[in-house]
Design an enzyme around this catalytic site. Structure first.
Site, short mmCIF file in Angstrom:
data_model
loop_
_atom_site.label_atom_id
_atom_site.label_comp_id
_atom_site.label_asym_id
_atom_site.label_seq_id
_atom_site.Cartn_x
_atom_site.Cartn_y
_atom_site.Cartn_z
N THR A 71 83.27 66.86 -31.56
CA THR A 71 84.28 67.62 -32.31
C THR A 71 84.33 67.11 -33.74
OG1 THR A 71 85.55 68.10 -30.32
CG2 THR A 71 86.75 68.22 -32.42
N ASN A 150 77.29 75.79 -23.79
CA ASN A 150 77.96 74.96 -22.80
C ASN A 150 78.54 75.75 -21.62
OD1 ASN A 150 79.60 75.69 -25.17
ND2 ASN A 150 81.30 74.94 -23.95
N GLN A 178 74.83 69.95 -25.55
CA GLN A 178 74.40 70.23 -24.16
C GLN A 178 72.89 70.16 -24.01
OE1 GLN A 178 76.39 70.57 -21.55
NE2 GLN A 178 78.37 70.80 -22.56
N HIS A 200 79.47 61.48 -23.87
CA HIS A 200 80.01 61.67 -22.52
C HIS A 200 79.36 62.80 -21.73
CE1 HIS A 200 83.02 65.10 -23.01
NE2 HIS A 200 82.83 64.81 -24.28
N THR A 236 86.46 51.07 -38.66
CA THR A 236 85.68 50.10 -37.88
C THR A 236 84.91 50.81 -36.77
OG1 THR A 236 87.37 48.45 -38.33
CG2 THR A 236 85.87 47.98 -36.49
N CYS A 324 87.97 73.13 -22.72
CA CYS A 324 89.06 73.33 -23.68
C CYS A 324 89.82 74.61 -23.37
CB CYS A 324 88.50 73.43 -25.09
SG CYS A 324 87.35 72.13 -25.45
C1 LIG Z 1 78.64 72.50 -26.99
C2 LIG Z 1 79.75 71.52 -27.21
N1 LIG Z 1 80.08 71.18 -28.47
C3 LIG Z 1 81.06 70.31 -28.73
C4 LIG Z 1 81.77 69.69 -27.72
C5 LIG Z 1 82.87 68.72 -28.05
O1 LIG Z 1 82.47 67.41 -27.78
P1 LIG Z 1 83.51 66.20 -27.75
O2 LIG Z 1 84.17 66.28 -26.42
O3 LIG Z 1 82.67 64.97 -27.90
O4 LIG Z 1 84.44 66.36 -28.89
C6 LIG Z 1 81.45 70.01 -26.39
C7 LIG Z 1 82.21 69.41 -25.27
O5 LIG Z 1 82.91 70.06 -24.54
C8 LIG Z 1 80.42 70.95 -26.13
O6 LIG Z 1 80.07 71.29 -24.88
#
Ligand SMILES: Cc1ncc(COP(=O)(O)O)c(C=O)c1O
Length: 380
Positions: A71, A150, A178, A200, A236, A324
């Site tokens: 993000t 995703n 992804q 993650h 940091t 989300c």
């Molecule tokens: C394609 C995509 N972009 C961005 C993100 C956001 O990643 P993060 O959870 O590290 O902010 C995700 C995670 O859901 C994702 O699948």
């Protein structure tokens, strides 16, 4: 029996990753910016992780900026490139199926007065390359397209997109979240100016990621303060997480081919077994141009919320699309862009697998869907 089939939302941290992170928390706890021995020890691990990630992703170490996740990487890349290059024009391009950490930034820029093109996709989730070629112009500052979607797993034709952009002065950002662990991506092989990743999704910890940027890229950085990350991202460094991300990437890279075979096999079996049981479904997306880890299915006989609840009661954990939007009643913007039939998004489920998923898991998921289907058939 508990089956987690939501690996596109997040993955458990691998034990080897926890081991290296624990060592960092306990022993190498210094601040990499401190100049004493403990600080220099921490700096060594920071540099080592940066080199390792750079090597695996075919980038130079100084092209990597550690962030708090994709993000932040997406926000930084899009706003940073647009703001640093305002003199080039007022037009920016993305697609209708991007993650919200891209789409919402474009929407904000649109409110600020930028002219935004949201590219259409076809029913496999592939972006309309003709529309890209027609709309990109000498006012276009940035094109931002994801590598792998995703929600449906569709892989975009990044080389074709690059070719279209190459004739212009627009910069190219790719959300590769992804794709990591599934495709062999070497940053140096692409004309991508900026690329976002997050740990993650490939067995690393949450809250850490990276933005890869090419040397030449004019970009404004938002976060001011210390001089970390080559003066490009103050704060940091989250060293244990960064070291954990490097380990997770190493493991994902080593096992990529085997895992892909396993995932493709599971995907095929899943679809064949659903067919064998005569459960009505359609695949959302593409069978050929997609990664094995995501299978998004349209079940015409049931609403998505009901299906999710019944599967949850059976201890099968899946989702209706991006995490989300889970819990919101808004249908998936990805499926809405792919299909004219608005109802389809209300009847579609995303299953996502990783190397921990077994054939037994697939059999159990199919058996449970079969049960649900019969219950609904009898009732109607
Ligand atoms: C394609 C995509 N972009 C961005 C993100 C956001 O990643 P993060 O959870 O590290 O902010 C995700 C995670 O859901 C994702 O699948």
């Amino acid at each position: 029996m508990e089956i987690y089939a939501d690996y596109a939302a997040t993955t458990p941290v691998k034990p080897e990753v926890i081991d290296v992170m624990t060592k960092m928390y306990q022993t190498h706890y210094g601040n990499p910016s401190s100049i004493h021995t403990i600080g220099r020890d921490a700096r060594k691990y920071l540099d080592q992780s940066r080199r390792q990630i750079a090597q695996i992703l075919g980038a130079k170490p100084n092209e990597i900026i550690f962030t708090s996740g994709a993000t932040e990487s997406n926000n930084t890349a899009i706003k940073g490139i647009v703001k640093a290059n305002e003199q080039l024009g007022n037009h920016i391009i993305t697609s209708k199926i991007e993650h919200h950490s891209v789409l919402h930034v474009f929407e904000q820029l649109e409110k600020e007065g930028y002219d935004v093109t949201y590219l259409d996709v076809d029913d496999t989730g592939a972006i309309d390359l003709d529309q890209l070629a027609e709309t990109i112009n000498d006012q276009t500052i940035l094109v931002s397209i994801m590598f792998v979607n995703n929600e449906v797993g569709t892989v975009q034709q990044i080389y074709d997109i690059e070719d279209i952009i190459a004739d212009t002065h627009a910069f190219f950002h790719v959300d590769a979240v992804q794709a990591i662990g599934h495709l062999d991506i070497k940053f140096e092989d692409f004309n991508i100016d900026a690329m976002s990743i997050t740990a993650h999704k490939f067995g690393g910890p949450k809250g850490v990621g990276a933005l890869l940027i090419k040397d030449h890229l004019p970009i404004d950085f938002m976060q001011l303060g210390g001089e970390q990350e080559f003066k490009r991202r103050a704060g940091t460094e989250n060293l244990p997480q960064i070291v954990g991300m490097a380990k997770a990437l190493e493991l994902a890279d080593e096992n990529r081919d085997n895992n892909n075979l396993h995932l493709m096999n599971l995907k095929e079996q899943f679809l064949v077994k659903l067919q064998e049981r005569a459960i009505p479904f359609e695949l959302n997306g593409s069978m050929t141009s997609s990664t094995g880890h995501i299978v998004n299915l349209y079940f015409p006989f049931i609403e998505v919320e009901t299906m999710l609840t019944l599967l949850d009661l059976a201890h099968i954990y899946v989702s209706s699309g991006s995490a989300c939007t889970a819990g919101s009643t808004q249908p998936s913007h990805v499926l809405a862009a792919m299909y004219e039939d608005e109802e389809r998004a209300h009847h579609s489920i995303r299953f996502s697998f990783n190397e921990l998923t077994t054939e037994d898991d697939i059999n159990n998921i199919v058996a449970e869907i079969h049960k649900i289907y019969f219950k609904f058939k009898e009732e109607s």
